[in-house]
Design a protein around this motif. Structure first.
Motif, PDB file in Angstrom:
ATOM      1  N   PHE A 278      -3.378   2.152 -11.329  1.00 37.56           N
ATOM      2  CA  PHE A 278      -3.204   2.766 -12.646  1.00 37.56           C
ATOM      3  C   PHE A 278      -1.961   2.214 -13.342  1.00 37.56           C
ATOM      4  O   PHE A 278      -2.011   1.840 -14.513  1.00 37.56           O
ATOM      5  CB  PHE A 278      -3.108   4.292 -12.516  1.00 37.56           C
ATOM      6  CG  PHE A 278      -2.602   4.957 -13.761  1.00 37.56           C
ATOM      7  CD1 PHE A 278      -3.438   5.105 -14.867  1.00 37.56           C
ATOM      8  CD2 PHE A 278      -1.304   5.422 -13.843  1.00 37.56           C
ATOM      9  CE1 PHE A 278      -2.978   5.708 -16.024  1.00 37.56           C
ATOM     10  CE2 PHE A 278      -0.835   6.026 -14.998  1.00 37.56           C
ATOM     11  CZ  PHE A 278      -1.673   6.166 -16.093  1.00 37.56           C
ATOM     12  N   TRP A 279      -0.826   2.159 -12.627  1.00 33.77           N
ATOM     13  CA  TRP A 279       0.404   1.681 -13.248  1.00 33.77           C
ATOM     14  C   TRP A 279       0.311   0.199 -13.607  1.00 33.77           C
ATOM     15  O   TRP A 279       0.817  -0.213 -14.659  1.00 33.77           O
ATOM     16  CB  TRP A 279       1.603   1.937 -12.335  1.00 33.77           C
ATOM     17  CG  TRP A 279       1.981   3.384 -12.309  1.00 33.77           C
ATOM     18  CD1 TRP A 279       1.854   4.233 -11.259  1.00 33.77           C
ATOM     19  CD2 TRP A 279       2.513   4.149 -13.387  1.00 33.77           C
ATOM     20  NE1 TRP A 279       2.272   5.489 -11.615  1.00 33.77           N
ATOM     21  CE2 TRP A 279       2.693   5.462 -12.919  1.00 33.77           C
ATOM     22  CE3 TRP A 279       2.856   3.869 -14.704  1.00 33.77           C
ATOM     23  CZ2 TRP A 279       3.189   6.479 -13.711  1.00 33.77           C
ATOM     24  CZ3 TRP A 279       3.360   4.888 -15.495  1.00 33.77           C
ATOM     25  CH2 TRP A 279       3.527   6.163 -15.006  1.00 33.77           C
TER      26      TRP A 279
ATOM     27  N   GLU B  26      -2.925   5.025  -7.556  1.00 33.85           N
ATOM     28  CA  GLU B  26      -1.820   5.181  -8.503  1.00 33.85           C
ATOM     29  C   GLU B  26      -1.215   3.827  -8.858  1.00 33.85           C
ATOM     30  O   GLU B  26      -0.885   3.561 -10.026  1.00 33.85           O
ATOM     31  CB  GLU B  26      -0.752   6.098  -7.916  1.00 33.85           C
ATOM     32  CG  GLU B  26       0.393   6.325  -8.880  1.00 33.85           C
ATOM     33  CD  GLU B  26       1.482   7.178  -8.292  1.00 33.85           C
ATOM     34  OE1 GLU B  26       2.422   7.491  -9.044  1.00 33.85           O
ATOM     35  OE2 GLU B  26       1.433   7.535  -7.094  1.00 33.85           O
TER      36      GLU B  26
END
Length: 166
Positions: free
Chosen positions: A156-157, A153
């Motif tokens: 991804f950010w 995650e």
């Protein structure tokens, strides 16, 4: 094979298998105890069970298998939960000690929230660092799968924020 795994699981986490029995005993205490004649005894029994006995058994179950600090934080959380459960077990007119010491639960919960906030910030700093490492997150107490998902995650950010709109 599955039987061996189940036996191992039961030996490692027996605390959670016994927890429904303690809830059943509290419900029984609530409905069977003569609160009009012995309010102090019933309240003392509920407070002993939920604020001393249950947290002590948790510490006994997980001592040596989890870090001492993690067990201590969970024991404090169990004591705070124990005050709440005892408050639900003891009828309002019979509450003597709970009425006087109920405010301690709020202090305990506030302290736990501060500890959790600090742990969350530490994990996010690790996850969003330039050289994020799953092992560093596992060392904080996260399961390996959750650590890998947190890193995915975070990647991804970082990728999303690096993209510039046209």
């Amino acid at each position: 094979m599955a039987r061996l795994q189940m036996t191992t699981l039961i030996r490692q986490h027996w605390f959670y298998l016994l927890l429904p029995l303690w809830f059943a005993a509290s419900v029984n205490l609530h409905f069977v105890h003569d609160w009009a004649r012995q309010p102090r005894f019933g309240e003392a029994a509920a407070l002993f069970d939920w604020c001393l006995f249950v947290p002590a058994l948790y510490a006994l179950c997980y001592r040596g298998r989890r870090p001492a600090k993690a067990v201590a934080v969970r024991v404090v959380a169990l004591v705070c939960t124990g005050v709440w459960v005892a408050g639900r077990t003891v009828p309002d007119p019979a509450e003597l000690v709970l009425r006087e010491l109920g405010w301690l639960r709020g202090i305990g919960v506030a302290g736990l929230l501060l500890l959790e906030l600090g742990a969350m910030i530490a994990m996010l700093r690790i996850a969003f660092s330039k050289k994020a490492d799953a092992q560093a997150l596992v060392d904080t107490g996260l399961p390996p799968l959750v650590a890998r998902l947190m890193l995915a995650e975070a990647r991804f950010w970082r990728w999303l924020f690096r993209r510039r709109p046209p």
